[in-house]
Design an enzyme around this catalytic site. Structure first.
Site, PDB file in Angstrom:
ATOM      1  N   HIS A  66      -7.556  -5.694  -0.691  1.00 23.47           N
ATOM      2  CA  HIS A  66      -6.334  -5.243  -0.724  1.00 23.47           C
ATOM      3  C   HIS A  66      -5.417  -6.062   0.308  1.00 23.47           C
ATOM      4  CE1 HIS A  66      -4.246  -1.529  -0.517  1.00 23.47           C
ATOM      5  NE2 HIS A  66      -3.898  -1.213   0.731  1.00 23.47           N
ATOM      6  N   ASP A 113      -8.466  -5.031  -5.619  1.00 22.34           N
ATOM      7  CA  ASP A 113      -8.917  -4.524  -4.547  1.00 22.34           C
ATOM      8  C   ASP A 113      -9.411  -3.301  -4.965  1.00 22.34           C
ATOM      9  OD1 ASP A 113      -7.171  -2.554  -3.363  1.00 22.34           O
ATOM     10  OD2 ASP A 113      -4.751  -3.121  -3.222  1.00 22.34           O
ATOM     11  N   SER A 118       0.991  -0.479   0.010  1.00 18.09           N
ATOM     12  CA  SER A 118      -0.064  -0.414  -0.070  1.00 18.09           C
ATOM     13  C   SER A 118       0.763   0.821   0.397  1.00 18.09           C
ATOM     14  CB  SER A 118      -0.965  -0.255   1.214  1.00 18.09           C
ATOM     15  OG  SER A 118      -2.139   0.839   1.025  1.00 18.09           O
TER      16      SER A 118
END
Length: 659
Positions: free
Chosen positions: A346, A315, A209
């Protein structure tokens, strides 16, 4: 357009000197042999690094590296905190080792990993717990591990600028310090210098991320010494995190993220920086200089590091457009690449394919940082999850023979329920934006006339059809209002069992049992909760999405009021994916307005009329146009089609609940 495929190239030039090859002899498995080499070239070590160093006795220390930026305008350049763990034995012998680095804003505010681990320190301020397993697993194998607090977070100076110069420089300066090009200090404010004499400077950055986004940004500077990056669910352009061609994906901008991750000290001194984030990121969705600074894609040609990218194809936080455009740009510049695409949201691969992930990452770092000839550069480029825990591989990605095919919507026998195929359509279809509905609502009623969407459905497929890469949908619509947002989704109509990506844990279930990956101490365990795939049986699968503000029809970078009653043409970029629509299933294209919880609604509630003759989808089909063959017409089923739960509201924090 389909993403370009390139072979993974072998590393360029002689990898190591004979001296380094000899030094590595104690790190590789006892039975390893030396790979053959050209005359005059040092042989490359084969095998794998082994856990021969003590984790309990490892050196744990903190260094503050000067970024040469005064982001908080206090009259002194900012220093970022660098927490280090490294084998004591190599320090004693003078052997220089490579470094694995994770630069993050989350070490104090939010934590890392499925268990939200944070850094901990002893009474002297020395690090005790390093989040995640990288230190536990790799330090005993002869690596140093470095966890960097980005500027404005935890124990670092400066301000959070959300992907800007300060974020990138926070980590780049550490790479420079590891290679003897920057200044480090033993304290946050003192003058005693700290040298990185224990490392050879070869650095690999990893992170999920935000952390992976920083790795992308540092690689895009071309910094020397950064040999590889492993971005997991990472952003490639911060504009595309907050907007899709003018349509806002969240209800707030980067200033909100800065507030979420900054330290209390930064909160008190960084108001001016957050105001610049507000001013530079207008909610209009217009492109500004702020976004140019935070777009790494144009700098892919500067990347010296290899890239091992990992992304969840479902995601909905960091959408796969980020991976797709980054991969394409890297391919255009011949960057060495490897890829994993999962069915999850995610989620870190440690939590959806743990054993294989650790084994593969180990081989990758051994090859890229230690120069071990273990064959991973000759292995298939891509691993793709086809069904929960069922994976396939591709020698290159997208596969050779992938070509862009134009599919056209056409009118059907009922209003708003049309057909999809290679032949041009004519006439119009009309829908009215309903911000209360989302892609799940549309797909569940794709066979039914409903006012909020137009659906176009192919005949049953005569054979499996694989879409591999990025799609585009060009639409010509006439609005009734001065503002309008558009969504387009591709849907596989047919039964399947998939990872339940719409669940809070995005396709995994966390179990109470633990598995251990490396060595532990009392303050830093190598044991983490196991996970299993959380699945859902569905009758349709939405596998690619795209959005746009119709006001950006004439200029992708700047919106303008629409002219009611006038046709406007715009192209929506759909997220990259790799999906097989099985034989007997149907492929559907849905065009609608606001996709609830995935884009924000426009100021008005428009009715839009689609000109079918000037609307089409470009999809990347493996095998090209000849791959899209359908069977004889079958009457569409009328009942509601069950899928996963609707998209839930997302906060603009690229870490999420499974960070």
């Amino acid at each position: 357009m389909p993403i370009r495929a390139r072979h993974t190239r072998r590393l360029r030039g002689p990898l190591l000197t004979a001296v380094l090859a000899a030094l590595l002899a104690t790190l590789i498995s006892p039975g390893a042999v030396q790979a053959s080499a050209s005359p005059g070239q040092a042989p490359r070590p084969a095998g794998e690094s082994r856990p021969v160093y003590s984790y309990e006795d490892a050196i744990r220390e903190s260094v503050w590296v000067d970024t040469r930026i005064d982001g908080d305008a206090d009259g002194r350049t900012d220093r970022v905190a660098v927490d280090i763990i490294r084998p004591r034995e190599t320090d004693r012998t003078g052997r220089r080792i490579p470094v694995i680095m994770d630069a993050s804003p989350y070490y104090a505010c939010c934590g890392r990993g499925n268990e939200s681990q944070k850094k901990t320190y002893d009474e002297n301020g020395d690090p005790v717990q390093f989040p995640l397993y990288y230190d536990n697993y790799f330090v005993p194998r002869g690596y140093g591990y470095v966890a960097v607090d980005l500027a404005g977070t935890n124990r670092s100076d400066g301000c959070v600028d959300v992907g800007g110069r300060s974020d990138v420089q926070s980590a780049k300066a550490v790479v420079d310090w590891l290679n003897g090009r920057a200044r480090g200090y033993t304290s946050r404010t003192g003058h005693e210098r700290a040298q990185a004499s224990w490392t050879n400077g070869r650095t690999g950055m990893i992170g999920k991320s935000y952390d992976g986004t920083v790795a992308n940004g540092v690689a895009a500077t071309g910094v020397k010494g950064l040999k590889t990056i492993v971005p997991i669910g990472a952003i490639s352009s911060w504009y595309d995190y907050y907007f899709a061609k003018g349509a806002p994906l969240f209800g707030s901008g980067p200033d909100g993220l800065a507030r979420a991750v900054e330290s209390p000290e930064a909160r008190a001194r960084c108001g001016a920086v957050k105001q610049r984030l507000v001013d530079g990121a207008p909610r209009s969705g217009d492109w500004t200089r702020l976004w140019s600074e935070r777009d790494h894609v144009p700098d892919a040609g500067k990347v010296r590091a290899s890239v091992f990218a990992v992304h969840g194809m479902q995601d909905l936080n960091v959408r796969t457009k980020h991976f797709g455009q980054w991969w394409d740009a890297l391919a255009a510049h011949g960057v060495d690449r490897k890829l994993w695409l999962s069915q999850a949201g995610h989620v870190d691969p440690f939590d959806f394919r743990r054993a294989e992930w650790v084994r593969t990452l180990h081989r990758w770092f051994d090859h890229e940082l230690l120069g071990i000839d273990n064959g991973i550069d000759r292995a298939p480029m891509a691993d793709i999850e086809r069904a929960p825990d069922r994976w396939t591989t591709d020698r290159v990605w997208p596969p050779r023979g992938t070509d862009t095919v134009r599919l056209r919507p056409a009118k059907g026998t009922a209003p708003g329920v049309g057909t999809l195929g290679p032949r041009p359509g004519k006439g119009t279809e009309t829908f009215t934006d309903d911000p209360r509905l989302n892609e799940t609502d549309w797909a569940e009623r794709v066979h039914t006339t409903t006012p909020a969407k137009a659906g176009f459905i192919s005949r049953p497929l005569a054979r499996d059809v694989r879409l591999s890469g990025s799609s585009q949908v060009t639409v010509t619509v006439t609005p009734t209002t001065r503002t309008a947002h558009l969504s387009a989704v591709l849907v596989d109509l047919g039964p399947a069992t998939i990872r339940d990506y719409a669940d809070d844990d995005e396709g995994i279930t966390t179990l109470p049992e633990r598995s251990c990956w490396g060595a532990s101490t009392a303050g830093d365990s190598a044991c983490f909760k196991k996970t299993a795939a959380k699945t859902a049986a569905v009758q349709h699968t939405i596998f690619s999405r795209g959005w746009a503000d119709l006001g950006n029809w004439a200029d992708a970078d700047r919106g303008r009021p629409l002219t009611p009653g006038k046709p406007h043409t715009i192209t929506l970029d759909l997220a990259a994916s790799d999906h097989v629509v099985p034989k007997g299933h149907r492929l559907a294209l849905i065009v609608a307005g606001t996709d609830k919880n995935l884009i924000e609604p426009p100021a008005d509630r428009p009715t839009l009329t689609i000109d079918l003759a000037r609307t089409w989808a470009k999809v990347p089909l493996v095998g090209g146009a000849k791959a899209f063959t359908t069977s004889a017409s079958v009457t569409p089923r009328a009942p509601r089609l069950d899928g996963v739960a609707p998209p839930r509201p997302l906060n603009p924090v690229p870490g999420g609940s499974t960070s």
